[in-house]
Design a protein around this motif. Structure first.
Motif, PDB file in Angstrom:
ATOM      1  N   PRO A 184       6.862  25.419 -12.248  1.00  0.00           N
ATOM      2  CA  PRO A 184       5.433  25.047 -12.275  1.00  0.00           C
ATOM      3  C   PRO A 184       5.234  23.567 -12.603  1.00  0.00           C
ATOM      4  CG  PRO A 184       6.009  26.153 -14.296  1.00  0.00           C
ATOM      5  CD  PRO A 184       7.256  26.177 -13.448  1.00  0.00           C
ATOM      6  N   LYS A 185       5.784  22.703 -11.793  1.00  0.00           N
ATOM      7  CA  LYS A 185       5.682  21.261 -11.996  1.00  0.00           C
ATOM      8  C   LYS A 185       5.258  20.594 -10.702  1.00  0.00           C
ATOM      9  CE  LYS A 185       9.265  21.270 -15.560  1.00  0.00           C
ATOM     10  NZ  LYS A 185      10.600  20.752 -15.962  1.00  0.00           N
ATOM     11  N   ALA A 186       4.574  19.478 -10.835  1.00  0.00           N
ATOM     12  CA  ALA A 186       4.093  18.723  -9.675  1.00  0.00           C
ATOM     13  C   ALA A 186       4.999  17.514  -9.466  1.00  0.00           C
ATOM     14  CB  ALA A 186       2.653  18.282  -9.872  1.00  0.00           C
ATOM     15  N   HIS A 187       5.648  17.465  -8.325  1.00  0.00           N
ATOM     16  CA  HIS A 187       6.520  16.349  -7.969  1.00  0.00           C
ATOM     17  C   HIS A 187       5.690  15.302  -7.225  1.00  0.00           C
ATOM     18  CE1 HIS A 187      10.345  18.539  -8.842  1.00  0.00           C
ATOM     19  NE2 HIS A 187       9.538  19.577  -8.653  1.00  0.00           N
ATOM     20  N   LEU A 188       5.728  14.077  -7.744  1.00  0.00           N
ATOM     21  CA  LEU A 188       4.941  12.988  -7.168  1.00  0.00           C
ATOM     22  C   LEU A 188       5.787  12.206  -6.160  1.00  0.00           C
ATOM     23  CD1 LEU A 188       2.414  11.204  -7.085  1.00  0.00           C
ATOM     24  CD2 LEU A 188       3.317   9.974  -9.068  1.00  0.00           C
ATOM     25  N   THR A 189       5.213  11.925  -5.006  1.00  0.00           N
ATOM     26  CA  THR A 189       5.883  11.164  -3.952  1.00  0.00           C
ATOM     27  C   THR A 189       4.916  10.113  -3.422  1.00  0.00           C
ATOM     28  OG1 THR A 189       7.222  13.068  -3.324  1.00  0.00           O
ATOM     29  CG2 THR A 189       7.068  11.288  -1.730  1.00  0.00           C
ATOM     30  N   ALA A 190       5.450   8.920  -3.163  1.00  0.00           N
ATOM     31  CA  ALA A 190       4.641   7.846  -2.583  1.00  0.00           C
ATOM     32  C   ALA A 190       5.166   7.521  -1.194  1.00  0.00           C
ATOM     33  CB  ALA A 190       4.681   6.604  -3.463  1.00  0.00           C
ATOM     34  N   LYS A 191       4.284   7.494  -0.227  1.00  0.00           N
ATOM     35  CA  LYS A 191       4.629   7.052   1.120  1.00  0.00           C
ATOM     36  C   LYS A 191       4.268   5.574   1.204  1.00  0.00           C
ATOM     37  CE  LYS A 191       4.355   8.516   5.950  1.00  0.00           C
ATOM     38  NZ  LYS A 191       5.729   9.015   5.966  1.00  0.00           N
ATOM     39  N   ILE A 192       5.268   4.714   1.073  1.00  0.00           N
ATOM     40  CA  ILE A 192       5.051   3.273   0.962  1.00  0.00           C
ATOM     41  C   ILE A 192       5.164   2.637   2.343  1.00  0.00           C
ATOM     42  CG2 ILE A 192       5.870   1.154  -0.135  1.00  0.00           C
ATOM     43  CD1 ILE A 192       7.048   2.873  -2.356  1.00  0.00           C
TER      44      ILE A 192
ATOM     45  N   ASP B 152       0.845  -1.192   0.000  1.00  0.00           N
ATOM     46  CA  ASP B 152       0.000   0.000   0.000  1.00  0.00           C
ATOM     47  C   ASP B 152       0.881   1.243   0.000  1.00  0.00           C
ATOM     48  OD1 ASP B 152      -2.640  -0.962  -0.035  1.00  0.00           O
ATOM     49  OD2 ASP B 152      -2.468  -1.567   2.067  1.00  0.00           O
ATOM     50  N   ALA B 153       0.334   2.317  -0.556  1.00  0.00           N
ATOM     51  CA  ALA B 153       1.071   3.577  -0.606  1.00  0.00           C
ATOM     52  C   ALA B 153       0.095   4.731  -0.666  1.00  0.00           C
ATOM     53  CB  ALA B 153       2.015   3.612  -1.802  1.00  0.00           C
ATOM     54  N   GLU B 154       0.486   5.840  -0.073  1.00  0.00           N
ATOM     55  CA  GLU B 154      -0.280   7.085  -0.155  1.00  0.00           C
ATOM     56  C   GLU B 154       0.438   8.021  -1.119  1.00  0.00           C
ATOM     57  OE1 GLU B 154      -0.792   8.792   3.652  1.00  0.00           O
ATOM     58  OE2 GLU B 154      -1.832   7.047   4.512  1.00  0.00           O
ATOM     59  N   MET B 155      -0.269   8.392  -2.190  1.00  0.00           N
ATOM     60  CA  MET B 155       0.304   9.289  -3.188  1.00  0.00           C
ATOM     61  C   MET B 155       0.106  10.738  -2.768  1.00  0.00           C
ATOM     62  SD  MET B 155       1.494   7.170  -5.366  1.00  0.00           S
ATOM     63  CE  MET B 155       1.270   5.449  -5.828  1.00  0.00           C
ATOM     64  N   SER B 156       1.096  11.545  -2.971  1.00  0.00           N
ATOM     65  CA  SER B 156       0.986  12.970  -2.701  1.00  0.00           C
ATOM     66  C   SER B 156       1.807  13.728  -3.735  1.00  0.00           C
ATOM     67  CB  SER B 156       1.459  13.318  -1.287  1.00  0.00           C
ATOM     68  OG  SER B 156       2.828  12.993  -1.122  1.00  0.00           O
ATOM     69  N   TRP B 157       1.359  14.933  -4.026  1.00  0.00           N
ATOM     70  CA  TRP B 157       2.029  15.794  -4.989  1.00  0.00           C
ATOM     71  C   TRP B 157       2.437  17.070  -4.279  1.00  0.00           C
ATOM     72  CZ3 TRP B 157      -1.995  12.646  -5.784  1.00  0.00           C
ATOM     73  CH2 TRP B 157      -1.974  11.787  -6.880  1.00  0.00           C
ATOM     74  N   ILE B 158       3.549  17.628  -4.674  1.00  0.00           N
ATOM     75  CA  ILE B 158       4.004  18.893  -4.094  1.00  0.00           C
ATOM     76  C   ILE B 158       4.600  19.739  -5.202  1.00  0.00           C
ATOM     77  CG2 ILE B 158       6.291  17.998  -3.463  1.00  0.00           C
ATOM     78  CD1 ILE B 158       6.071  19.812  -0.941  1.00  0.00           C
ATOM     79  N   SER B 159       4.299  21.039  -5.142  1.00  0.00           N
ATOM     80  CA  SER B 159       4.768  21.958  -6.176  1.00  0.00           C
ATOM     81  C   SER B 159       5.160  23.282  -5.543  1.00  0.00           C
ATOM     82  CB  SER B 159       3.669  22.190  -7.233  1.00  0.00           C
ATOM     83  OG  SER B 159       4.092  23.132  -8.188  1.00  0.00           O
ATOM     84  N   VAL B 160       6.215  23.867  -6.086  1.00  0.00           N
ATOM     85  CA  VAL B 160       6.643  25.218  -5.717  1.00  0.00           C
ATOM     86  C   VAL B 160       6.615  26.024  -7.011  1.00  0.00           C
ATOM     87  CG1 VAL B 160       8.388  26.600  -4.539  1.00  0.00           C
ATOM     88  CG2 VAL B 160       8.133  24.180  -3.959  1.00  0.00           C
ATOM     89  N   PRO B 161       5.438  26.455  -7.456  1.00  0.00           N
ATOM     90  CA  PRO B 161       5.307  27.052  -8.793  1.00  0.00           C
ATOM     91  C   PRO B 161       6.086  28.344  -8.983  1.00  0.00           C
ATOM     92  CG  PRO B 161       3.290  27.335  -7.532  1.00  0.00           C
ATOM     93  CD  PRO B 161       4.163  26.417  -6.739  1.00  0.00           C
ATOM     94  N   LYS B 162       6.417  29.034  -7.918  1.00  0.00           N
ATOM     95  CA  LYS B 162       7.216  30.248  -8.057  1.00  0.00           C
ATOM     96  C   LYS B 162       8.577  29.926  -8.650  1.00  0.00           C
ATOM     97  CE  LYS B 162       9.128  34.132  -5.453  1.00  0.00           C
ATOM     98  NZ  LYS B 162       9.273  34.776  -4.133  1.00  0.00           N
ATOM     99  N   LYS B 163       9.117  28.749  -8.318  1.00  0.00           N
ATOM    100  CA  LYS B 163      10.411  28.321  -8.842  1.00  0.00           C
ATOM    101  C   LYS B 163      10.273  27.428 -10.063  1.00  0.00           C
ATOM    102  CE  LYS B 163      12.845  30.361  -5.662  1.00  0.00           C
ATOM    103  NZ  LYS B 163      13.739  31.491  -6.007  1.00  0.00           N
TER     104      LYS B 163
END
Length: 591
Positions: free
Chosen positions: A389-397, A376-387
């Protein structure tokens, strides 16, 4: 009186490769433990079993010998094998070597003749050959060169045949290549009660062997249940000199520990610092008649010069003759050099590879699969659009298996495409770890140009107000909604008392102290973005349990946590104003 016949020791010579068998290999990080079994036939009385061809990297202190049968082991010793040159001579071999020499000399002469023909051909010009003779001359040179080429090919074929015959003859004579990596031998002295076969077990450690954990992580972003396929592998290397052929292999993570004794506390003392006092040692100089400690000005100047040298350097200058000498400081403390030895207890695990495995002694990486898990994993996205404009995908496994994950490198695949190589930390069962999955192109983020308005207010005391608004658009192109997209942005922070920065949107407040003087983290502010969209905003760091509430908002950073429905767009807004005296040149407004 009859003489007692001399006592004889029965000698049994065995070779590890042909007369023994590896029954188990336990592989650690940097070494391995090998178990070998042999069944020598012993005679009644004293026997000496010599097992040769063991690896040079054998750790002598690790050797253990066990036996099964009615016998007693008296002594075990390890030594290096003597290099006995094999028989290398025979009439046939001598004749073949002579033939090879003749062929090699004939080949050299033929190549020299070919070179002469080429040189002669290159030296021809109109002064030596008439035009009518040119064709005949070219044909003659070509014929000679062709004959020499055929002769060279025939000589080379015959030389190769003789070389093969020499190798076969040397093989018959027993001239085999000696493996210089297997030159250890073990001698075991055994007393047997009667003639019979016994089973001897050799257990020894070797270096030049190791294994590392590697992983393949496959993530499906469109799957809710068990989206991660986790393939646990081992990369095995060994260069011990002996091949492990069809052996049961156990992977161990336990490593020897050093310095595990309880440390001792030494006295901790305090004292008043007193500057060092230097004393002079008098010595007469035959050349100048000066003495250290005398009343002359020149003597004092020389003494001061040498004492200054001592105070500015900790190295003693040797080989120079001085007119003066100096003494060590009075009551100077003596430093003890400490040896630091650390022992790190890592997560331990033992893995048994199913079936039998073959690992040659080639120092190459051989990968085997330990297990394949669905996690199982929880997906989360994080973005710092000022620097960016892309969404970085991370999985908490979450490791909900019974296996312990060791630190190692993982190849990460998202929806069937290779994304990156990342490091997996040491993880125990039921623990979780974060795995970066790269950029998610299906989430499109636009950081719009910042709007700016300027207002002047006041009659007696004029002020200038700058109003800014920053909009961020997020478009989820996925066929499914995303539930945890974190967006970070910031507003400026004033470093001058005449400049004031006020956050107008979103309506966040700074932490306030209660009656007991303890600051409390403010609740997140919920923002409505239409049906299916859910947005909460708070100061960056407010979700961390170890954050000091009084520090929230000091750096002007805030974080939105967004739930974006499939095929929907949401807009985040950040607005603030900067108030300062009229005419003030404010730096950093347009960063």
């Amino acid at each position: 009186m009859a003489k007692t016949p001399p006592h004889k020791t029965h000698i049994v010579e065995l070779t590890s490769i042909t007369d023994t068998k590896i029954t188990n290999v336990s592989l650690y990080n940097g070494r391995a433990e090998i178990t070998r079994i042999c069944t020598p036939h012993l005679a009644e009385g004293d026997n000496q079993v010599i097992i040769s061809g063991l690896p040079n990297v054998l750790l002598e202190e690790s050797l253990r010998v066990e036996g099964h049968g009615p016998c007693t082991i008296h002594e075990v010793s390890i030594s290096d094998m003597k290099m006995v040159p094999p028989t290398t001579s025979s009439p046939k071999l001598d004749d073949l070597l002579s033939q090879k020499t003749r062929f090699e000399k004939a080949i050299a002469r033929c190549r020299k003749a070919i070179g002469s023909v080429e040189t002669f051909h290159g030296s021809l010009d109109v002064q030596h050959v008439q035009a009518v003779q040119l064709g005949e001359m070219q044909q003659g040179i070509a014929a000679v060169a062709e004959g020499l080429d055929e002769k060279l090919l025939g000589l080379e074929e015959k030389c190769e045949e003789v070389t093969k015959a020499i190798a076969e003859e040397r093989k018959v004579l027993g001239e085999t290549k000696v493996d210089t990596n297997l030159r250890k031998q073990v001698s075991v002295t055994i007393f047997a009660e009667r003639d019979r076969e016994v089973e001897l077990v050799l257990i020894y450690g070797v270096t030049n062997a190791a294994w590392d954990a590697t992983y393949d992580i496959y993530v499906k972003t469109d799957t809710k249940e068990k989206p991660v396929t986790f393939i646990y592998k081992a990369s095995i290397q060994q260069d011990t000199g002996e091949a492990w052929e069809d052996v049961p292999l156990t992977l161990e993570t336990v490593t020897p520990s050093f310095g595990v004794s309880i440390p001792e506390l030494h006295p901790w003392t305090l004292a008043v610092y007193r500057p060092p006092v230097y004393r002079s040692i008098g010595r007469k100089s035959k050349s100048r008649g000066l003495s250290f400690g005398g009343g002359g000005d020149e003597s004092r100047r020389l003494a001061q010069k040498i004492m200054h040298r001592y105070a500015s350097s900790v190295e003693e200058e040797e080989g120079e003759e001085e007119l003066m000498a100096y003494a060590l400081p009075v009551h100077a403390p003596i430093r003890n050099r400490g040896l630091v030895v650390s022992s790190k207890g890592d997560i331990t695990a033992t893995f048994t590879i199913p079936g039998l495995i073959t690992v040659p002694s080639d120092n190459a990486c051989h990968n085997v699969t330990i297990t394949e898990l669905e996690l199982d994993a929880e997906m989360s996205w994080i973005s710092v659009p000022k620097k960016s404009p892309k969404a970085h995908l991370t999985a908490k496994i979450k490791n909900d298996s019974e296996y312990t994950f060791l630190s190692g490198i993982a190849s990460v695949y998202v929806d069937g495409s290779f994304i990156s190589r990342s490091e997996v930390p040491a993880v125990s069962p039921q623990e979780s770890f974060d795995c970066p999955l790269g950029i998610d192109p299906s989430i499109r983020i636009t950081y719009h140009p910042r709007s700016r308005k300027v207002n002047r207010t006041g009659f007696t005391r004029k002020t200038c107000s700058y109003t800014f608004e920053q909009r961020i658009s997020i478009f989820n192109t996925k066929p499914t909604s995303i539930t945890s997209l974190k967006v970070l942005d910031q507003l400026p922070v004033s470093e001058d008392s005449t400049i004031t920065v006020n956050l107008t949107s979103p309506p966040l407040v700074l932490p306030a102290a209660n009656k007991k003087g303890v600051a409390k983290v403010p609740e997140p502010v919920k923002i409505t973005e239409g049906a299916g969209a859910n947005v909460n905003v708070q100061w960056d760091g407010a979700e961390d349990s170890d954050t000091d509430p009084s520090l929230l908002g000091k750096e002007g950073k805030l974080r939105w946590v967004c739930e974006v429905p499939a095929q929907r767009t949401i807009v985040l807004a950040l607005a603030w104003e900067v108030v300062c005296p009229y005419g003030t040149d404010v730096m950093g407004l347009d960063e």
